[in-house]
Write an enzyme that holds these catalytic residues in place. Structure first.
Site, PDB file in Angstrom:
ATOM      1  N   GLY A  88       0.807  -1.210   0.000  1.00  0.00           N
ATOM      2  CA  GLY A  88       0.000   0.000   0.000  1.00  0.00           C
ATOM      3  C   GLY A  88       0.841   1.261   0.000  1.00  0.00           C
ATOM      4  N   GLY A  89       0.338   2.271   0.716  1.00  0.00           N
ATOM      5  CA  GLY A  89       1.010   3.558   0.762  1.00  0.00           C
ATOM      6  C   GLY A  89       2.393   3.490   1.372  1.00  0.00           C
ATOM      7  N   GLY A 143      22.305  11.370 -31.558  1.00  0.00           N
ATOM      8  CA  GLY A 143      21.887  12.020 -30.329  1.00  0.00           C
ATOM      9  C   GLY A 143      22.393  11.317 -29.095  1.00  0.00           C
ATOM     10  CB  ALA A 144      23.129   7.772 -28.326  1.00  0.00           C
TER      11      ALA A 144
END
Length: 541
Positions: A196-197, A431-432
């Site tokens: 859960g949280g 771009g890499a």
């Protein structure tokens, strides 16, 4: 009684009678003995039965874990006698001391570290109001003292019997996690269930450790998953250590047992500074940093398409070949490593040609960005080893947001103010190449091996784009393509092209890489940058 002025000459003054020594207080002795018995019972937990149940799960007790984490005899516990208020549904007659969490501080390799550890034997380690207040206090103390915080998590989540106060307790933890982020190292060690949280606190910390067979993290458990989706899944399959270490990326490390896990927590702490105002602790430099390493000539093939293990290259560059790889099982095409070079901690980001040819993809970008931000926050210099063919193509990557996620890696590098050194081993395309800490985005020193190829794309691909019509019209297309490819490589991709234009500081002998890197980091150790005043940047999320 004789007056002082009437004493005979040479007569010593009479001393006042010594007061009778008061007898030792029997009440104090009894109460002290009672205190010691109480403390011993607190350490023993709610009873032998609960302790045996803990051991039957293959788990250490809370105090055994703390003794493993801290240097012998250094742990100091606070609020060990705290109990929850006699409230809550059905808890009026059950008020054990510690309230299911042990808090305090001690020494790890002689340096102060704060910690809190859940005691699963008490209310399943669940969090209530008093339990949370203890954690809040130790977190505040760690931040105030400027010392790392380690959480040993083994709890069943919010204590249902205490209602909304338990949820508010978690909110206080999350807020403190965020406030301390980038200020002190925060390490979460998962040694039991976390649902859960409660899972959001580990997710907000810098490093998460898990142990196979006993650690699980998930928002909703197997029963809820089956009810909602119809899927049948075990706790391990849904949120076990290997799942989070290799698939979700939520865990940085996974181990087979608690002892080896906690020992590596100690090693990690030895590599990190106490806080963001300090440099990482240094050690005596390993000998031979300036020696030529002939083995590096054989580890990396000259053929840019032939794979090799970048991890072995790293071992030859760092002190003693000792390294700590973060997220080893996740996004294996990018390596993120903490190690020492010349006695000082360095963060290493490296493409891994052995996996997916070392391309960048969504997960690798996320992994690298997170690691770079941690290193930058805690003054750890960055060494980037480049051998990248580009970004992974495909609809799954484009639809999954490679533009957004790739920008995270770019943003992290551009924002980093620590010393940054780049070494290009072989290919660095498109771009890499830019994203892998090129000179254009701010690396301080860039070096390249004689095997480097820096270009918009590979020579074959470039010829197919530029000379497509010429090749198609040729009487011998294959020969024409081969000639043009070699011409393109000789003109734009030779090892000294980038150096001639100032985008690489030097082309170095591979055998001297360790010495070159060590000298660069030594020179940059006192680097300072002036930043534009702002509240914070707006990184891609």
């Amino acid at each position: 009684m004789t007056a002082l002025d009437e004493r005979p000459t040479g007569t010593a003054p009479k001393s006042a009678p010594a007061p009778k020594s008061a007898p030792a207080s029997a009440g104090m002795r009894e109460r002290t003995a009672g205190l010691l018995r109480l403390r011993e019972s607190v350490r023993g937990g709610p009873g032998e039965r609960a302790t045996q149940a803990q051991r039957a799960r293959g788990k250490l007790t809370v105090y055994e874990r703390l003794e493993t984490l801290f240097d012998p005899g250094t742990f100091v516990e606070i609020e060990g006698l705290r109990r929850h208020r006699a409230g809550g549904f059905g808890l009026e007659d059950r008020r054990p001391h510690t309230d299911g969490v042990v808090t305090g501080w001690g020494r790890v390799h002689g340096r102060t570290v704060f910690a809190y550890a859940h005691d699963f034997r008490i209310f399943g380690g669940s969090l209530g109001e008093s339990h949370a207040a203890k954690i809040h206090k130790i977190m505040d103390m760690a931040e105030s003292a400027g010392a790392p915080l380690v959480s040993l998590n083994d709890g069943a989540g919010a204590r249902i019997q205490e209602g909304v106060t338990a949820l508010a307790g978690y909110g206080g933890i999350f807020r403190r996690n965020v406030r301390a982020s980038g200020v002190i190292p925060q390490i979460s060690v998962m040694l039991g269930p976390c649902a859960g949280g409660a899972t959001y606190s580990p997710a907000l910390t810098d490093f998460v450790f898990m142990v196979r067979g006993i650690s699980q993290m998930f928002i909703t458990g197997p029963d809820v998953v089956e009810t909602v989706t119809g899927e049948k899944v075990t706790h391990e399959e849904l949120g076990g250590a290997d799942l989070h270490a290799s698939v979700s990326g939520a865990a940085a490390f996974a181990y087979d047992d608690e002892e080896s896990c906690i020992e590596d927590v100690r090693f990690l702490l030895s590599l990190l500074p106490a806080n963001n105002r300090e440099l990482p602790p240094g050690e005596q430099p390993a000998p031979g940093v300036d020696d030529l390493d002939e083995r590096l000539l054989d580890l990396v093939p000259a053929d840019p398409n032939q794979p090799y293990d970048m991890r072995e290259v790293i071992r030859h560059l760092v002190d003693g070949g000792e390294l700590m790889e973060v997220h080893e099982q996740w996004a294996a095409n990018l390596l993120c490593v903490l190690a020492r070079v010349d006695g000082n901690t360095v963060g290493i980001v490296a493409n891994q040609p052995r996996h997916l040819a070392g391309v960048l993809d969504i997960e690798a970008s996320q992994k690298g960005a997170s690691f770079i931000q941690i290193c930058d926050a805690f003054n750890i210099p960055l060494l980037t080893l480049v051998d990248v063919p580009g970004f992974l193509p495909g609809t799954s990557q484009e639809h999954g947001g490679i533009i957004r996620h790739g920008a995270k890696l770019l943003y992290a590098y551009c924002a980093a103010t620590v010393p940054r050194v780049q070494v290009i081993l072989r290919k660095a395309y498109g771009g890499a190449y830019i994203v892998m800490d090129s000179r254009s985005i701010g690396c301080d020193l860039s070096y390249a091996w004689p095997t480097n190829e820096i270009a918009v794309m590979g020579a074959e691909g470039a010829v197919n784009v530029i000379h497509r019509r010429e090749v198609a019209a040729s009487d011998d297309p294959e020969t024409t393509r081969r000639i043009l490819t070699q011409e393109y490589r000789d003109t734009l991709m030779h090892p000294y092209y980038a150096a001639e234009r100032g985008l690489v500081d030097d082309v170095i002998d591979p055998r001297r890489t360790r010495a070159v890197v060590a000298e660069a980091l030594r020179i940059l150790r006192t680097k300072q940058e002036r930043l534009v005043p702002r509240k914070h940047g707006n990184p891609p999320m």
